[in-house]
Design a protein around this motif. Structure first.
Motif, PDB file in Angstrom:
ATOM      1  N   PHE A 144      60.532  13.122  36.531  1.00 13.93           N
ATOM      2  CA  PHE A 144      61.443  12.963  37.662  1.00 13.93           C
ATOM      3  C   PHE A 144      62.553  11.939  37.400  1.00 13.93           C
ATOM      4  O   PHE A 144      63.320  11.609  38.297  1.00 13.93           O
ATOM      5  N   GLY A 145      62.621  11.429  36.174  1.00  9.85           N
ATOM      6  CA  GLY A 145      63.750  10.588  35.776  1.00  9.85           C
ATOM      7  C   GLY A 145      63.724   9.161  36.277  1.00  9.85           C
ATOM      8  O   GLY A 145      64.774   8.512  36.328  1.00  9.85           O
ATOM      9  N   VAL A 146      62.555   8.618  36.629  1.00  7.53           N
ATOM     10  CA  VAL A 146      62.491   7.240  37.122  1.00  7.53           C
ATOM     11  C   VAL A 146      61.709   6.327  36.181  1.00  7.53           C
ATOM     12  O   VAL A 146      61.487   5.157  36.500  1.00  7.53           O
ATOM     13  N   TYR A 147      61.319   6.858  35.022  1.00  8.29           N
ATOM     14  CA  TYR A 147      60.528   6.047  34.096  1.00  8.29           C
ATOM     15  C   TYR A 147      61.315   4.829  33.607  1.00  8.29           C
ATOM     16  O   TYR A 147      60.817   3.702  33.649  1.00  8.29           O
ATOM     17  N   ARG A 148      62.546   5.047  33.151  1.00  5.49           N
ATOM     18  CA  ARG A 148      63.339   3.931  32.634  1.00  5.49           C
ATOM     19  C   ARG A 148      63.640   2.877  33.700  1.00  5.49           C
ATOM     20  O   ARG A 148      63.495   1.679  33.442  1.00  5.49           O
ATOM     21  N   PRO A 149      64.081   3.271  34.925  1.00 12.37           N
ATOM     22  CA  PRO A 149      64.281   2.242  35.957  1.00 12.37           C
ATOM     23  C   PRO A 149      63.017   1.441  36.254  1.00 12.37           C
ATOM     24  O   PRO A 149      63.084   0.233  36.484  1.00 12.37           O
ATOM     25  N   ILE A 150      61.852   2.102  36.238  1.00 15.39           N
ATOM     26  CA  ILE A 150      60.587   1.388  36.473  1.00 15.39           C
ATOM     27  C   ILE A 150      60.345   0.371  35.375  1.00 15.39           C
ATOM     28  O   ILE A 150      59.984  -0.786  35.632  1.00 15.39           O
ATOM     29  N   MET A 151      60.548   0.780  34.122  1.00 13.41           N
ATOM     30  CA  MET A 151      60.348  -0.135  32.988  1.00 13.41           C
ATOM     31  C   MET A 151      61.333  -1.303  33.032  1.00 13.41           C
ATOM     32  O   MET A 151      60.980  -2.445  32.735  1.00 13.41           O
ATOM     33  N   GLU A 152      62.574  -1.009  33.409  1.00 12.08           N
ATOM     34  CA  GLU A 152      63.586  -2.065  33.490  1.00 12.08           C
ATOM     35  C   GLU A 152      63.228  -3.081  34.570  1.00 12.08           C
ATOM     36  O   GLU A 152      63.388  -4.285  34.378  1.00 12.08           O
TER      37      GLU A 152
ATOM     38  N   VAL B   2      48.622  -6.531  35.755  1.00 14.63           N
ATOM     39  CA  VAL B   2      49.780  -7.431  35.719  1.00 14.63           C
ATOM     40  C   VAL B   2      50.004  -7.970  34.316  1.00 14.63           C
ATOM     41  O   VAL B   2      51.139  -7.991  33.808  1.00 14.63           O
ATOM     42  N   VAL B   3      48.938  -8.400  33.648  1.00 13.27           N
ATOM     43  CA  VAL B   3      49.061  -8.939  32.282  1.00 13.27           C
ATOM     44  C   VAL B   3      49.629  -7.878  31.340  1.00 13.27           C
ATOM     45  O   VAL B   3      50.487  -8.163  30.501  1.00 13.27           O
ATOM     46  N   THR B   4      49.175  -6.652  31.491  1.00 14.60           N
ATOM     47  CA  THR B   4      49.665  -5.564  30.631  1.00 14.60           C
ATOM     48  C   THR B   4      51.138  -5.298  30.876  1.00 14.60           C
ATOM     49  O   THR B   4      51.909  -5.119  29.919  1.00 14.60           O
ATOM     50  N   PHE B   5      51.543  -5.273  32.140  1.00 13.14           N
ATOM     51  CA  PHE B   5      52.953  -5.066  32.456  1.00 13.14           C
ATOM     52  C   PHE B   5      53.813  -6.184  31.854  1.00 13.14           C
ATOM     53  O   PHE B   5      54.875  -5.929  31.272  1.00 13.14           O
ATOM     54  N   ILE B   6      53.359  -7.429  31.997  1.00  8.72           N
ATOM     55  CA  ILE B   6      54.118  -8.568  31.484  1.00  8.72           C
ATOM     56  C   ILE B   6      54.260  -8.481  29.965  1.00  8.72           C
ATOM     57  O   ILE B   6      55.332  -8.742  29.402  1.00  8.72           O
ATOM     58  N   CYS B   7      53.188  -8.080  29.296  1.00  6.27           N
ATOM     59  CA  CYS B   7      53.183  -8.075  27.832  1.00  6.27           C
ATOM     60  C   CYS B   7      53.928  -6.883  27.236  1.00  6.27           C
ATOM     61  O   CYS B   7      54.574  -7.022  26.183  1.00  6.27           O
ATOM     62  N   LEU B   8      53.849  -5.715  27.879  1.00  6.78           N
ATOM     63  CA  LEU B   8      54.347  -4.501  27.247  1.00  6.78           C
ATOM     64  C   LEU B   8      55.638  -3.944  27.842  1.00  6.78           C
ATOM     65  O   LEU B   8      56.399  -3.287  27.142  1.00  6.78           O
ATOM     66  N   ALA B   9      55.878  -4.166  29.145  1.00  7.64           N
ATOM     67  CA  ALA B   9      57.047  -3.554  29.785  1.00  7.64           C
ATOM     68  C   ALA B   9      58.345  -4.020  29.152  1.00  7.64           C
ATOM     69  O   ALA B   9      59.254  -3.217  28.900  1.00  7.64           O
TER      70      ALA B   9
END
Length: 284
Positions: free
Chosen positions: A38-46, A202-209
């Motif tokens: 649906f084209g929202v992956y990059r905005p979520i990662m950003e 949260v830790v995973t998002f902080i480390c990998l996003a």
């Protein structure tokens, strides 16, 4: 006219968010895959990689998806639980159809900044690698005792399913015997499950996003073509192949549901393209 267009755009995003949330909770399906579709992956990662600076620009865009995802994860999933339990294979086939129907637009988006033979080869390599990993996980017989560290791992797996589209957290947790206690614990708001799960997430998002977002900025074509390979492998593993062999009626029913999903995806893509012709800030 402008008001109606904005309402349709908002409702369309909420619907897509609901499908993402529903995909996140369903076994074998990845909400991350649908966010790519649906084209929202990059905005979520950003947003996840730099929430302090990106919330002002990205949060308004992602807000309707967040509403829909919450509804899909909490409300819609419960409303559809009977259908999913009674007709699991046709329901999954609808989601497979949704993904398949969006693959052409995903392929177009991957080539926005150019495409070469190396990108195509990368898609094939990631497809084979992801297919092998998911097959191994599906056939693994290892089990883990539920506890603080195992639920911490569950949070890591959930975040990974968002960061790495196609890596469904249910696919990781089910072979380990952690899927049911984790989902039930979250559903009943048990702090001994919720706190380590959120911490791992949260830790995973902080480390990998941030790493994923930086790779997108520097290697857009490579990253996107790699994701296409992952999405393709996840889709193949999601198809309930065994149900096609049970009877001709079951096979035709599954094919009909898959076709319905493809048609729905094409209509969603068509609606997105049409609504994109109307700027959100246009003046009357």
């Amino acid at each position: 006219m402008r008001r109606m267009t904005m309402d349709l755009r908002f409702l369309g995003k909420v619907l897509q968010g609901a499908l993402i949330g529903l995909g996140a909770v369903l076994p074998g399906i990845s909400g991350g895959v649908l966010s790519v579709v649906f084209g929202v992956y990059r905005p979520i990662m950003e947003l996840l990689s730099d929430p302090v600076h990106k919330w002002r620009t990205h949060l308004p865009e992602l807000f309707p998806y967040m509403i829909g995802s919450a509804a899909g994860f909490l409300g819609v999933a419960n409303l559809l639980s009977y259908v999913l339990e009674t007709y699991p294979e046709p329901s999954v086939c609808v989601f497979v159809g949704l993904i398949v129907g969006m693959l052409p637009s995903l392929w177009r988006e991957a080539g926005e900044q150019g495409r070469n033979v190396g990108n195509v080869i990368l898609s094939c390599v990631t497809f084979v690698a992801m297919l092998s990993l998911l097959f191994w996980l599906q056939n693994s017989q290892n089990t883990v005792e539920p506890g603080f560290f195992s639920f911490l791992f569950c949070g890591f797996a959930f975040a990974l399913s968002v960061i790495a589209p196609g890596m469904s957290f249910s696919t990781i947790l089910m072979p380990l015997g952690l899927y049911t206690p984790f989902v039930e614990g979250i559903g009943h708001v048990r702090l001994e499950v919720l706190l380590p799960g959120v911490a791992g997430c949260v830790v995973t998002f902080i480390c990998l996003a941030k790493l994923v977002n930086r790779l997108f900025e520097r290697q857009y074509a490579l990253m996107f073509h790699g994701i296409i390979g992952i999405v393709g492998a996840a889709t193949v593993m999601t198809v309930p192949w065994g149900s096609f062999a049970t009877s001709a009626d079951a096979a035709s029913r599954n094919l009909f549901c898959m076709a319905a999903g493809i048609v729905a995806a094409i209509l969603l893509d068509f609606m997105n393209e049409k609504l994109a012709c109307f700027p959100e800030n246009e003046t009357e």
